[in-house]
Write a protein that holds these residues in place. Sequence first.
Motif, PDB file in Angstrom:
ATOM      1  N   ARG A 262       0.807  -1.222   0.000  1.00  0.00           N
ATOM      2  CA  ARG A 262       0.000   0.000   0.000  1.00  0.00           C
ATOM      3  C   ARG A 262       0.844   1.279   0.000  1.00  0.00           C
ATOM      4  O   ARG A 262       0.430   2.306  -0.537  1.00  0.00           O
ATOM      5  CB  ARG A 262      -0.938   0.011   1.203  1.00  0.00           C
ATOM      6  CG  ARG A 262      -1.891  -1.160   1.256  1.00  0.00           C
ATOM      7  CD  ARG A 262      -2.928  -1.132   0.158  1.00  0.00           C
ATOM      8  NE  ARG A 262      -3.874  -2.234   0.290  1.00  0.00           N
ATOM      9  CZ  ARG A 262      -4.972  -2.378  -0.417  1.00  0.00           C
ATOM     10  NH1 ARG A 262      -5.269  -1.489  -1.349  1.00  0.00           N
ATOM     11  NH2 ARG A 262      -5.771  -3.410  -0.229  1.00  0.00           N
ATOM     12  N   LEU A 263       2.020   1.227   0.628  1.00  0.00           N
ATOM     13  CA  LEU A 263       2.877   2.411   0.641  1.00  0.00           C
ATOM     14  C   LEU A 263       3.389   2.709  -0.762  1.00  0.00           C
ATOM     15  O   LEU A 263       3.374   3.859  -1.219  1.00  0.00           O
ATOM     16  CB  LEU A 263       4.045   2.224   1.607  1.00  0.00           C
ATOM     17  CG  LEU A 263       5.039   3.389   1.695  1.00  0.00           C
ATOM     18  CD1 LEU A 263       4.339   4.690   2.072  1.00  0.00           C
ATOM     19  CD2 LEU A 263       6.145   3.075   2.699  1.00  0.00           C
ATOM     20  N   ARG A 264       3.828   1.676  -1.458  1.00  0.00           N
ATOM     21  CA  ARG A 264       4.287   1.862  -2.839  1.00  0.00           C
ATOM     22  C   ARG A 264       3.164   2.415  -3.711  1.00  0.00           C
ATOM     23  O   ARG A 264       3.386   3.292  -4.554  1.00  0.00           O
ATOM     24  CB  ARG A 264       4.793   0.546  -3.424  1.00  0.00           C
ATOM     25  CG  ARG A 264       5.331   0.700  -4.844  1.00  0.00           C
ATOM     26  CD  ARG A 264       5.638  -0.629  -5.517  1.00  0.00           C
ATOM     27  NE  ARG A 264       6.213  -0.416  -6.834  1.00  0.00           N
ATOM     28  CZ  ARG A 264       5.505  -0.100  -7.915  1.00  0.00           C
ATOM     29  NH1 ARG A 264       4.178   0.038  -7.836  1.00  0.00           N
ATOM     30  NH2 ARG A 264       6.110   0.075  -9.075  1.00  0.00           N
ATOM     31  N   ALA A 265       1.954   1.907  -3.504  1.00  0.00           N
ATOM     32  CA  ALA A 265       0.812   2.383  -4.282  1.00  0.00           C
ATOM     33  C   ALA A 265       0.602   3.882  -4.096  1.00  0.00           C
ATOM     34  O   ALA A 265       0.261   4.598  -5.043  1.00  0.00           O
ATOM     35  CB  ALA A 265      -0.446   1.618  -3.888  1.00  0.00           C
ATOM     36  N   ALA A 266       0.819   4.365  -2.877  1.00  0.00           N
ATOM     37  CA  ALA A 266       0.653   5.790  -2.600  1.00  0.00           C
ATOM     38  C   ALA A 266       1.785   6.612  -3.198  1.00  0.00           C
ATOM     39  O   ALA A 266       1.557   7.609  -3.897  1.00  0.00           O
ATOM     40  CB  ALA A 266       0.581   6.014  -1.095  1.00  0.00           C
ATOM     41  N   VAL A 267       3.025   6.187  -2.922  1.00  0.00           N
ATOM     42  CA  VAL A 267       4.198   6.973  -3.329  1.00  0.00           C
ATOM     43  C   VAL A 267       4.408   6.969  -4.839  1.00  0.00           C
ATOM     44  O   VAL A 267       4.651   8.010  -5.452  1.00  0.00           O
ATOM     45  CB  VAL A 267       5.466   6.435  -2.633  1.00  0.00           C
ATOM     46  CG1 VAL A 267       6.711   7.143  -3.166  1.00  0.00           C
ATOM     47  CG2 VAL A 267       5.359   6.601  -1.129  1.00  0.00           C
ATOM     48  N   VAL A 268       4.316   5.797  -5.449  1.00  0.00           N
ATOM     49  CA  VAL A 268       4.657   5.644  -6.868  1.00  0.00           C
ATOM     50  C   VAL A 268       3.453   5.869  -7.774  1.00  0.00           C
ATOM     51  O   VAL A 268       3.539   6.572  -8.787  1.00  0.00           O
ATOM     52  CB  VAL A 268       5.264   4.250  -7.131  1.00  0.00           C
ATOM     53  CG1 VAL A 268       5.583   4.074  -8.611  1.00  0.00           C
ATOM     54  CG2 VAL A 268       6.515   4.045  -6.278  1.00  0.00           C
ATOM     55  N   GLU A 269       2.315   5.280  -7.397  1.00  0.00           N
ATOM     56  CA  GLU A 269       1.147   5.319  -8.267  1.00  0.00           C
ATOM     57  C   GLU A 269       0.186   6.461  -7.945  1.00  0.00           C
ATOM     58  O   GLU A 269      -0.714   6.766  -8.740  1.00  0.00           O
ATOM     59  CB  GLU A 269       0.405   3.980  -8.194  1.00  0.00           C
ATOM     60  CG  GLU A 269       1.267   2.792  -8.625  1.00  0.00           C
ATOM     61  CD  GLU A 269       0.642   1.455  -8.249  1.00  0.00           C
ATOM     62  OE1 GLU A 269      -0.555   1.439  -7.892  1.00  0.00           O
ATOM     63  OE2 GLU A 269       1.355   0.434  -8.320  1.00  0.00           O
ATOM     64  N   GLY A 270       0.344   7.069  -6.786  1.00  0.00           N
ATOM     65  CA  GLY A 270      -0.519   8.176  -6.427  1.00  0.00           C
ATOM     66  C   GLY A 270      -1.917   7.766  -6.008  1.00  0.00           C
ATOM     67  O   GLY A 270      -2.875   8.537  -6.131  1.00  0.00           O
ATOM     68  N   ASP A 271      -2.053   6.542  -5.496  1.00  0.00           N
ATOM     69  CA  ASP A 271      -3.352   6.039  -5.050  1.00  0.00           C
ATOM     70  C   ASP A 271      -3.681   6.644  -3.692  1.00  0.00           C
ATOM     71  O   ASP A 271      -3.178   6.194  -2.658  1.00  0.00           O
ATOM     72  CB  ASP A 271      -3.322   4.508  -4.963  1.00  0.00           C
ATOM     73  CG  ASP A 271      -4.678   3.907  -4.631  1.00  0.00           C
ATOM     74  OD1 ASP A 271      -5.595   4.667  -4.268  1.00  0.00           O
ATOM     75  OD2 ASP A 271      -4.818   2.673  -4.737  1.00  0.00           O
ATOM     76  N   ILE A 272      -4.525   7.667  -3.681  1.00  0.00           N
ATOM     77  CA  ILE A 272      -4.843   8.351  -2.430  1.00  0.00           C
ATOM     78  C   ILE A 272      -6.055   7.751  -1.725  1.00  0.00           C
ATOM     79  O   ILE A 272      -6.392   8.170  -0.613  1.00  0.00           O
ATOM     80  CB  ILE A 272      -5.073   9.860  -2.650  1.00  0.00           C
ATOM     81  CG1 ILE A 272      -6.212  10.107  -3.635  1.00  0.00           C
ATOM     82  CG2 ILE A 272      -3.791  10.522  -3.127  1.00  0.00           C
ATOM     83  CD1 ILE A 272      -6.608  11.568  -3.755  1.00  0.00           C
ATOM     84  N   GLU A 273      -6.696   6.791  -2.347  1.00  0.00           N
ATOM     85  CA  GLU A 273      -7.844   6.136  -1.723  1.00  0.00           C
ATOM     86  C   GLU A 273      -7.440   4.872  -0.975  1.00  0.00           C
ATOM     87  O   GLU A 273      -7.821   4.662   0.177  1.00  0.00           O
ATOM     88  CB  GLU A 273      -8.911   5.807  -2.776  1.00  0.00           C
ATOM     89  CG  GLU A 273      -9.500   7.031  -3.445  1.00  0.00           C
ATOM     90  CD  GLU A 273     -10.299   7.903  -2.492  1.00  0.00           C
ATOM     91  OE1 GLU A 273     -10.649   7.436  -1.397  1.00  0.00           O
ATOM     92  OE2 GLU A 273     -10.575   9.070  -2.838  1.00  0.00           O
ATOM     93  N   TYR A 274      -6.672   4.016  -1.649  1.00  0.00           N
ATOM     94  CA  TYR A 274      -6.298   2.735  -1.046  1.00  0.00           C
ATOM     95  C   TYR A 274      -4.787   2.577  -0.829  1.00  0.00           C
ATOM     96  O   TYR A 274      -4.317   1.513  -0.470  1.00  0.00           O
ATOM     97  CB  TYR A 274      -6.830   1.582  -1.896  1.00  0.00           C
ATOM     98  CG  TYR A 274      -8.334   1.467  -1.835  1.00  0.00           C
ATOM     99  CD1 TYR A 274      -8.957   0.846  -0.753  1.00  0.00           C
ATOM    100  CD2 TYR A 274      -9.130   2.026  -2.829  1.00  0.00           C
ATOM    101  CE1 TYR A 274     -10.341   0.763  -0.686  1.00  0.00           C
ATOM    102  CE2 TYR A 274     -10.516   1.946  -2.764  1.00  0.00           C
ATOM    103  CZ  TYR A 274     -11.112   1.312  -1.688  1.00  0.00           C
ATOM    104  OH  TYR A 274     -12.491   1.236  -1.616  1.00  0.00           O
ATOM    105  N   GLY A 275      -4.029   3.660  -1.040  1.00  0.00           N
ATOM    106  CA  GLY A 275      -2.616   3.645  -0.711  1.00  0.00           C
ATOM    107  C   GLY A 275      -2.410   4.058   0.734  1.00  0.00           C
ATOM    108  O   GLY A 275      -3.275   4.676   1.348  1.00  0.00           O
ATOM    109  N   SER A 276      -1.251   3.709   1.301  1.00  0.00           N
ATOM    110  CA  SER A 276      -0.917   4.109   2.663  1.00  0.00           C
ATOM    111  C   SER A 276      -0.154   5.423   2.605  1.00  0.00           C
ATOM    112  O   SER A 276       1.041   5.456   2.280  1.00  0.00           O
ATOM    113  CB  SER A 276      -0.067   3.035   3.355  1.00  0.00           C
ATOM    114  OG  SER A 276       0.252   3.423   4.678  1.00  0.00           O
ATOM    115  N   LEU A 277      -0.863   6.506   2.903  1.00  0.00           N
ATOM    116  CA  LEU A 277      -0.289   7.847   2.825  1.00  0.00           C
ATOM    117  C   LEU A 277       0.361   8.201   4.160  1.00  0.00           C
ATOM    118  O   LEU A 277      -0.137   9.033   4.923  1.00  0.00           O
ATOM    119  CB  LEU A 277      -1.380   8.856   2.481  1.00  0.00           C
ATOM    120  CG  LEU A 277      -2.138   8.602   1.170  1.00  0.00           C
ATOM    121  CD1 LEU A 277      -3.428   9.403   1.144  1.00  0.00           C
ATOM    122  CD2 LEU A 277      -1.272   8.945  -0.026  1.00  0.00           C
TER     123      LEU A 277
END
Length: 315
Positions: A262-277
């Motif tokens: 989830r952290l990678r999803a936030a940092v790299v992909e910009g997923d602000i809904e299901y990423g770990s911000l």
Amino acid sequence: MFENNRIVKLLKIKYPIIQGGMAWVADADLAAAVSNAGGLGIIAAANMPAEALEKQIIKVQSLTDRPFGMNLMMLSPTADDALEIAAKYHVPVVTTGAGLPGKVLDRLKPIGTVVIPVIASAAYAERAAKQGADAVVAEGSEAGGHIGEINTMVLVPQIVDAVDIPVIAAGGIADGRGMAAAFALGAEGIQVGTRFVCSTESNVHINYKDKIVKANERATAVTGRMLGHPVRALKNKFTKQFEELEKRGAPSEEIEAFGSGRLRAAVVEGDIEYGSLMAGQSAGLVKKIEPASDIIQDIINGAVEQTKKAARFAE
């Protein structure tokens, strides 16, 4: 200004400001920018494969001739590789977390590396000092990412009282007022994470940065307490579902699987809904995206001004 400051002398930097070793965030570009601006930039080894980490070290050495550091997570499966890379390239400073720093001290102190454990209790600070740590980062629960249980305001002075080595305050610090407060508590340096996420040199996705800039003082949540690894991040659909899994007593394997990547999803992909911000409570103090040099100068100028106000108060 900081000629007699022990952190400045120890790390050979201009200002006693250290950039947090944030996984997926703290790379060579950000570390070099912070170091070039007079602070200490940090590359996060995290779970990075050895080859990728080595490239980051080579890159930061090409971008700055000033001291920089590496953050090494002791419980990471790649920790031993990271330790050897730190030795191979004579990384000037290594900060450690998630475990005792004994083997890092044994391996790196003899070659001149400054070793600074990130700790969350006075007892741990005393143990690190006895093992030979050069300084400690006292990180309060206001910080982003993996956190302890004690707030910065009460943690820092207790650790200052417990050890003779310099103490760096972390957790909830994003401006000069926070720096002045940390020094009033006895710290000799500060570590800043969340605000540097929003530096122009940070390679974090713009969605993540914008989410921090728009945050307020109630924007974060802590998840993972049931697993014994609490994490502070900005509230979103991911943190809500994570909390729901914990509340219904889902098996730890299910929860860990849900949080994986989830952290990678936030940092790299910009997923602000299901990423770990991952972000600290100081997110509410971050108002814009700006160069690391401007961030550092704003913190220093603010700390000077706050100190002047305090002196007038005491007259």
